[in-house]
Enzyme design. Structure first.
Site, PDB file in Angstrom:
ATOM      1  N   CYS A 137       0.869  -1.181   0.000  1.00 27.08           N
ATOM      2  CA  CYS A 137       0.000   0.000   0.000  1.00 27.08           C
ATOM      3  C   CYS A 137       0.901   1.226   0.000  1.00 27.08           C
ATOM      4  O   CYS A 137       1.771   1.344   0.868  1.00 27.08           O
ATOM      5  CB  CYS A 137      -0.870   0.033   1.255  1.00 27.08           C
ATOM      6  SG  CYS A 137      -1.731  -1.505   1.611  1.00 27.08           S
ATOM      7  N   CYS A 140       1.498   3.164   3.309  1.00 28.61           N
ATOM      8  CA  CYS A 140       1.788   2.292   4.464  1.00 28.61           C
ATOM      9  C   CYS A 140       2.379   3.077   5.630  1.00 28.61           C
ATOM     10  O   CYS A 140       3.351   3.811   5.485  1.00 28.61           O
ATOM     11  CB  CYS A 140       2.765   1.194   4.058  1.00 28.61           C
ATOM     12  SG  CYS A 140       3.267   0.150   5.444  1.00 28.61           S
TER      13      CYS A 140
END
Ligand SMILES: *Cc1c(COP(=O)(O)O)cnc(C)c1O
Length: 399
Positions: A137, A140
């Protein structure tokens, strides 16, 4: 553009990978081996924007690029604003560091008594058991160490972590995270769970994982048996957008639920992804249909190169307001800011209370109507014991 979805349908199928035998597609190790990890691979499938090209050039020095074929299928390759795309394809914003941002924005390293263990709250610890994920992601919170792109020198130390928990009876709650704990082999996971279960003072064990969303194939019957054996194991999964709620994920959640794993969801409020009341409403309703209780919506942490994802907190409050009362309380998550520097999660709620005094509380409901609840009692009539006000004796018939 207002968000609309087809509530009756759940995305399924192999998409771009029709030519792969279904047996391979359903095999989580195949999905991992065939991840998209380079710009060249991305460009085989889609035209990157200039912004994405610039981000990709830098990505592997910050947080590795990796997308499972399963999750890549959820991207609308013809829409540069696709909310799935923004979560996993780097953009140039990752290179822009703002003054208020930190590598370790939650001060986790300072609350770490042994490597890989964060003990911030009195009764619970965060146990980071790996730095790897199935996909990465771009926002993150632990991008400093996850995927090890920055040589952060993170080495999970299971034995030290377990010994710390064993030696600290105040730790009644252990949260396995990382990286993604479900990327460990069944054998390693079973070892960890059996050791934790053997500690008398550990009452609550949970796993934070995005594997069900990136790699639902990993939720095998064998894995579910382990959760059954050492249960109750709770799990927080991580969806940000209703498009992530596919038929495969729904089936994986069902396998987990039937193995006795209660499921919650954590979302991060992300600009251009889910900073919209209709999107969030659709998401929480999809979650309930998959047996998942919305748990938290996080305000974006102040990690380096994350500002392009940041959403105004007032928007988050408005989203919660659009849920509360308009739909079941089961669908309403807590909106929290994890305090910069390490103060823990703090709820940021819409205000319904207007005034509290010794005599009364004045508040508004979801429609904006004002109400008064008196706190002082003024008796006007005494009740006879066992009787209703009209003198009739209550009776209950059981047939
Ligand atoms: C989020 C978090 C937890 C768990 O918090 P809950 O509110 O119980 O879900 C525990 N420790 C740390 C360091 C955390 O960041």
């Amino acid at each position: 553009m207002p968000y609309t979805e087809d509530r009756a349908s759940w995305f399924e199928g192999q998409g771009l990978w029709q030519h792969i035998p279904e047996r391979d597609w359903r095999d989580w190790t195949w999905q991992l081996k065939n991840r998209i990890t380079t710009v060249a691979q991305l460009e085989q499938f889609m035209t990157l924007t200039a912004d994405e090209k610039a981000g990709c050039a830098f990505a592997n020095q910050k947080l590795a690029l990796a997308i499972t074929p399963y999750f890549f299928n959820l991207i609308d390759r013809h829409d540069p604003h696709c909310p799935i795309r923004k979560q996993v394809i780097p953009r140039s914003g990752e290179m822009v560091v703002s003054e208020e941002e930190r590598l370790d924005s939650l001060g986790e390293d300072g609350h770490s008594p042994v490597p890989g263990l964060v003990h911030r709250y009195p009764d619970r610890v965060l146990f980071l058991v790996t730095d790897r994920c199935a996909a990465y992601c771009r926002y993150c919170t632990r991008s400093r160490l996850v995927s090890n792109a920055q040589d952060y020198n993170f080495h999970p130390e299971y034995e030290q972590g377990l010994r710390y928990i064993e030696a600290h009876p105040e730790v009644r709650d252990v949260l396995l995270s990382g990286g993604d704990p479900l990327l460990l082999s069944d054998k390693k996971l079973e070892h960890l769970l059996s050791r934790l279960r053997a500690i008398k003072h550990v009452e609550f064990i949970r796993i934070g994982s995005r594997i069900p969303v990136f790699l639902p194939q990993r939720i095998t019957p064998e894995l579910c048996e382990i959760f059954k054996k050492y249960g109750p194991i709770w799990m927080s999964i991580h969806l940000n957008h209703p498009k992530e709620a596919t038929a495969e994920l729904k089936a994986a959640c069902e396998r987990l639920s039937f193995a006795g794993v209660p499921l919650g969801n954590q979302s991060v409020l992300l600009a251009g992804v889910n900073d919209d009341a209709e999107v969030m409403q659709a998401l929480v309703h999809r979650l309930l249909r998959m047996r998942v209780r919305p748990y938290y919506i996080y305000q974006m942490d102040l990690i380096t190169g994350g500002a392009h994802f940041k959403v105004d907190v007032r928007k988050g409050v408005e989203i919660i307001r659009s849920l509360r009362g308009h739909t079941t309380g089961y669908a309403v998550p807590q909106y929290v800011i994890d305090a910069p520097g390490g103060g823990g999660k703090v709820p940021i709620n819409p205000d319904y209370v207007e005034k509290i005094t010794d005599d009364e509380v004045i508040f508004r409901n979801y429609e904006g109507q004002q109400f008064r609840y008196p706190l002082k009692s003024t008796p006007t009539q005494a009740l006879v014991e066992g009787m209703g006000l009209n003198g009739a004796v209550e009776s209950v018939m059981i047939t």
